[in-house]
Write a protein that holds these residues in place. Structure first.
Motif, PDB file in Angstrom:
ATOM      1  N   ALA A  27       0.820  -1.211   0.000  1.00 56.51           N
ATOM      2  CA  ALA A  27       0.000   0.000   0.000  1.00 56.51           C
ATOM      3  C   ALA A  27       0.850   1.255   0.000  1.00 56.51           C
ATOM      4  O   ALA A  27       0.462   2.283  -0.580  1.00 56.51           O
ATOM      5  CB  ALA A  27      -0.929  -0.005   1.212  1.00 56.51           C
ATOM      6  N   ALA A  28       2.006   1.195   0.629  1.00 51.26           N
ATOM      7  CA  ALA A  28       2.886   2.366   0.696  1.00 51.26           C
ATOM      8  C   ALA A  28       3.353   2.789  -0.691  1.00 51.26           C
ATOM      9  O   ALA A  28       3.555   3.980  -0.952  1.00 51.26           O
ATOM     10  CB  ALA A  28       4.090   2.065   1.587  1.00 51.26           C
ATOM     11  N   GLU A  29       3.510   1.842  -1.574  1.00 52.99           N
ATOM     12  CA  GLU A  29       3.916   2.161  -2.943  1.00 52.99           C
ATOM     13  C   GLU A  29       2.795   2.880  -3.687  1.00 52.99           C
ATOM     14  O   GLU A  29       3.042   3.772  -4.501  1.00 52.99           O
ATOM     15  CB  GLU A  29       4.300   0.876  -3.669  1.00 52.99           C
ATOM     16  N   ARG A  30       1.527   2.500  -3.390  1.00 52.46           N
ATOM     17  CA  ARG A  30       0.390   3.103  -4.073  1.00 52.46           C
ATOM     18  C   ARG A  30      -0.062   4.409  -3.417  1.00 52.46           C
ATOM     19  O   ARG A  30      -0.719   5.231  -4.063  1.00 52.46           O
ATOM     20  CB  ARG A  30      -0.781   2.110  -4.109  1.00 52.46           C
ATOM     21  N   HIS A  31       0.256   4.577  -2.138  1.00 58.42           N
ATOM     22  CA  HIS A  31      -0.183   5.769  -1.404  1.00 58.42           C
ATOM     23  C   HIS A  31       1.015   6.393  -0.674  1.00 58.42           C
ATOM     24  O   HIS A  31       1.067   6.411   0.554  1.00 58.42           O
ATOM     25  CB  HIS A  31      -1.272   5.401  -0.394  1.00 58.42           C
ATOM     26  N   PRO A  32       1.975   6.908  -1.423  1.00 55.45           N
ATOM     27  CA  PRO A  32       3.200   7.416  -0.788  1.00 55.45           C
ATOM     28  C   PRO A  32       2.974   8.613   0.122  1.00 55.45           C
ATOM     29  O   PRO A  32       3.811   8.919   0.969  1.00 55.45           O
ATOM     30  CB  PRO A  32       4.083   7.794  -1.986  1.00 55.45           C
ATOM     31  N   GLY A  33       1.834   9.295  -0.030  1.00 55.94           N
ATOM     32  CA  GLY A  33       1.564  10.446   0.814  1.00 55.94           C
ATOM     33  C   GLY A  33       0.756  10.122   2.050  1.00 55.94           C
ATOM     34  O   GLY A  33       0.423  11.020   2.829  1.00 55.94           O
ATOM     35  N   ALA A  34       0.438   8.852   2.258  1.00 53.79           N
ATOM     36  CA  ALA A  34      -0.377   8.449   3.399  1.00 53.79           C
ATOM     37  C   ALA A  34       0.468   8.325   4.658  1.00 53.79           C
ATOM     38  O   ALA A  34       1.701   8.320   4.614  1.00 53.79           O
ATOM     39  CB  ALA A  34      -1.057   7.111   3.102  1.00 53.79           C
ATOM     40  N   SER A  35      -0.221   8.231   5.791  1.00 52.87           N
ATOM     41  CA  SER A  35       0.453   7.959   7.063  1.00 52.87           C
ATOM     42  C   SER A  35      -0.400   6.966   7.838  1.00 52.87           C
ATOM     43  O   SER A  35      -1.621   7.098   7.888  1.00 52.87           O
ATOM     44  CB  SER A  35       0.643   9.244   7.866  1.00 52.87           C
ATOM     45  N   THR A  73      -6.805 -13.275   4.710  1.00 54.42           N
ATOM     46  CA  THR A  73      -6.200 -12.723   3.503  1.00 54.42           C
ATOM     47  C   THR A  73      -4.684 -12.618   3.634  1.00 54.42           C
ATOM     48  O   THR A  73      -4.117 -12.694   4.728  1.00 54.42           O
ATOM     49  CB  THR A  73      -6.799 -11.340   3.181  1.00 54.42           C
ATOM     50  N   ASP A  74      -4.045 -12.406   2.487  1.00 52.69           N
ATOM     51  CA  ASP A  74      -2.591 -12.221   2.472  1.00 52.69           C
ATOM     52  C   ASP A  74      -2.277 -10.740   2.250  1.00 52.69           C
ATOM     53  O   ASP A  74      -3.153  -9.876   2.362  1.00 52.69           O
ATOM     54  CB  ASP A  74      -1.946 -13.100   1.397  1.00 52.69           C
ATOM     55  N   ALA A  75      -1.022 -10.449   1.925  1.00 48.88           N
ATOM     56  CA  ALA A  75      -0.590  -9.059   1.751  1.00 48.88           C
ATOM     57  C   ALA A  75      -1.360  -8.354   0.642  1.00 48.88           C
ATOM     58  O   ALA A  75      -1.775  -7.195   0.807  1.00 48.88           O
ATOM     59  CB  ALA A  75       0.907  -9.024   1.450  1.00 48.88           C
ATOM     60  N   THR A  76      -1.578  -9.041  -0.471  1.00 51.26           N
ATOM     61  CA  THR A  76      -2.298  -8.428  -1.587  1.00 51.26           C
ATOM     62  C   THR A  76      -3.720  -8.059  -1.187  1.00 51.26           C
ATOM     63  O   THR A  76      -4.205  -6.971  -1.486  1.00 51.26           O
ATOM     64  CB  THR A  76      -2.317  -9.379  -2.794  1.00 51.26           C
ATOM     65  N   GLY A  77      -4.387  -8.969  -0.495  1.00 49.49           N
ATOM     66  CA  GLY A  77      -5.752  -8.705  -0.056  1.00 49.49           C
ATOM     67  C   GLY A  77      -5.814  -7.568   0.941  1.00 49.49           C
ATOM     68  O   GLY A  77      -6.700  -6.700   0.859  1.00 49.49           O
ATOM     69  N   PHE A  78      -4.870  -7.524   1.892  1.00 48.97           N
ATOM     70  CA  PHE A  78      -4.899  -6.452   2.887  1.00 48.97           C
ATOM     71  C   PHE A  78      -4.622  -5.105   2.216  1.00 48.97           C
ATOM     72  O   PHE A  78      -5.228  -4.090   2.584  1.00 48.97           O
ATOM     73  CB  PHE A  78      -3.884  -6.704   3.992  1.00 48.97           C
ATOM     74  N   ALA A  79      -3.734  -5.085   1.239  1.00 45.96           N
ATOM     75  CA  ALA A  79      -3.452  -3.842   0.522  1.00 45.96           C
ATOM     76  C   ALA A  79      -4.703  -3.334  -0.192  1.00 45.96           C
ATOM     77  O   ALA A  79      -4.941  -2.117  -0.257  1.00 45.96           O
ATOM     78  CB  ALA A  79      -2.319  -4.056  -0.480  1.00 45.96           C
ATOM     79  N   HIS A  80      -5.531  -4.246  -0.698  1.00 49.55           N
ATOM     80  CA  HIS A  80      -6.786  -3.830  -1.329  1.00 49.55           C
ATOM     81  C   HIS A  80      -7.730  -3.217  -0.308  1.00 49.55           C
ATOM     82  O   HIS A  80      -8.446  -2.247  -0.608  1.00 49.55           O
ATOM     83  CB  HIS A  80      -7.449  -5.014  -2.032  1.00 49.55           C
ATOM     84  N   ALA A  81      -7.763  -3.775   0.903  1.00 48.98           N
ATOM     85  CA  ALA A  81      -8.599  -3.198   1.958  1.00 48.98           C
ATOM     86  C   ALA A  81      -8.124  -1.784   2.296  1.00 48.98           C
ATOM     87  O   ALA A  81      -8.939  -0.881   2.533  1.00 48.98           O
ATOM     88  CB  ALA A  81      -8.571  -4.083   3.202  1.00 48.98           C
ATOM     89  N   VAL A  82      -6.822  -1.576   2.313  1.00 42.74           N
ATOM     90  CA  VAL A  82      -6.268  -0.231   2.538  1.00 42.74           C
ATOM     91  C   VAL A  82      -6.686   0.705   1.403  1.00 42.74           C
ATOM     92  O   VAL A  82      -7.043   1.869   1.639  1.00 42.74           O
ATOM     93  CB  VAL A  82      -4.734  -0.290   2.667  1.00 42.74           C
ATOM     94  N   ASP A  83      -6.654   0.198   0.169  1.00 42.16           N
ATOM     95  CA  ASP A  83      -7.081   1.010  -0.977  1.00 42.16           C
ATOM     96  C   ASP A  83      -8.515   1.499  -0.799  1.00 42.16           C
ATOM     97  O   ASP A  83      -8.830   2.663  -1.070  1.00 42.16           O
ATOM     98  CB  ASP A  83      -6.994   0.193  -2.273  1.00 42.16           C
ATOM     99  N   VAL A  84      -9.393   0.587  -0.362  1.00 44.69           N
ATOM    100  CA  VAL A  84     -10.801   0.948  -0.159  1.00 44.69           C
ATOM    101  C   VAL A  84     -10.917   2.054   0.883  1.00 44.69           C
ATOM    102  O   VAL A  84     -11.627   3.050   0.689  1.00 44.69           O
ATOM    103  CB  VAL A  84     -11.620  -0.291   0.268  1.00 44.69           C
TER     104      VAL A  84
END
Length: 349
Positions: free
Chosen positions: A35-43, A310-321
């Motif tokens: 998720a950090a790669e997709r949302h570099p401005g997040a915290s 879920t695995d890392a990919t699934g959790f990253a999708h939850a972060v995206d949502v």
């Protein structure tokens, strides 16, 4: 990095329950690395066993740059009753939810105990004054693209007012997460004719037809979910949960049958090699990780439930949502829509 004692010193994009789920905390931190790669401005305010999380973050440099740790000495087990979870004030789930309730974080993501998360969110973050009951929503695949379904189990019994509120929240969710300017809505029923269904469904449909700004299609049936007849399917939690799990079972059956067909003989294996590129695209389209992240709508904050296994990919999708909902001001959008509903009262059951 440890979170400062004064939480008001920093506003976080998300609070993350790092200890919830079958594969926590490794899968959670791996997901944040993606998720950090997709949302570099997040915290991210990451809550859990600080010593353990600190060691794991040392090997995940992208996530480490965006994450602040806050220690939680306890975690909510997957089999714990919600009433017990409510009494544990120093669990990673509770502290992450507290951060949203106190305005320190804009949203919370957890792979932990679903019942506990729903109970804590309703008690701590609280339901919007205009909403009688929050609803659980998720995205599912269809022949025409992604479809939002709600309620998926938070409310087994619903009246007309509940269904109308679910429709308004589903409309706001589809706009924020799916990027649809005017999503179409349908009420799940036993037929598409206006006289079908019970009084509460017909009453809800009558009110929704009169709502300005809502693209209400009318009644839809079970097969319309997979067909993508509408962008948002609205129903009570009992029916929605059954429909969702039936669809998940059908997808699993299709994957199993395809595997059997393409391993049944030498010619079938050769056929698989020829069809492999197309089958890979199909596998990606049906990948449940792509649809990970159910949302508890109607609260004074954004709460996203990731699948526990879920695995890392699934959790990253939850972060995206969660990030989509925060970025698009989802909570305020619901409030604006509900203010328009206030002029159209409906009779309670």
């Amino acid at each position: 990095m440890t979170a400062p004692a004064d939480g008001n010193l920093r506003r976080f994009s998300l609070a993350v329950d790092a200890m919830g789920g079958d594969n926590a905390p490794e899968a959670v931190l791996d997901g944040l690395e993606l998720a950090a790669e997709r949302h570099p401005g997040a915290s991210f305010l990451v809550v859990g066993d600080e010593a353990r999380l600190s060691a794991l973050l040392a090997t995940r440099p992208r996530a480490a740059r965006l994450c602040v740790l806050r220690h939680a000495p306890q975690a909510v087990p997957g089999d714990m009753k919600p009433t017990q979870a409510l009494r544990i004030r120093d669990s990673s789930m509770r502290i992450a939810i507290d951060a949203v309730a106190q305005g320190e974080a804009a949203a919370v993501v957890s792979s932990g105990n679903t019942g506990a998360l729903m109970a804590l969110a309703k008690i701590v973050i609280k339901t919007m004054p205009e909403i009688s009951r929050p609803a659980l929503a998720a995205i599912t695949p269809s022949a025409r693209g992604d479809v939002v379904m709600l309620d998926l189990g938070a409310n087994v019994q619903c009246d007309a007012r509940n269904l109308i509120e679910f429709a308004i929240m589903g409309d706001a969710f589809a706009r924020a997460v799916l990027g649809l300017p005017a999503p179409t809505l349908g009420l799940l029923n036993v037929g598409s004719e206006e006289l079908k269904g019970d009084d509460r469904v017909r009453e809800a449909a009558e009110t929704l037809r009169a709502q300005p700004g809502l693209a209400f299609h009318g009644f839809v049936e079970g097969h319309d979910i997979a067909a993508g007849t509408v962008d948002v399917v609205v129903t009570d939690g009992f029916t929605g949960n059954v429909a969702l799990k039936t669809g998940e079972g059908a997808l699993k059956l299709m994957r199993d049958l395809l595997r059997q067909v393409f391993t049944s003989s030498i010619p079938a294996r050769a056929g698989y090699l020829l069809a492999r590129p197309a089958l890979e695209r199909l596998r990606e389209w049906m990948d449940p990780r792509r649809y990970n992240g159910a949302i508890l709508l109607g609260l004074n904050g954004v709460v996203v439930k990731s699948h526990g296994g879920t695995d890392a990919t699934g959790f990253a999708h939850a972060v995206d949502v969660a990030m989509d909902m925060v970025t698009h001001g989802f909570t305020q959008t619901i409030r604006d829509s509900l203010s328009r509903l206030a002029a159209s009262p409906v009779t309670q059951d």
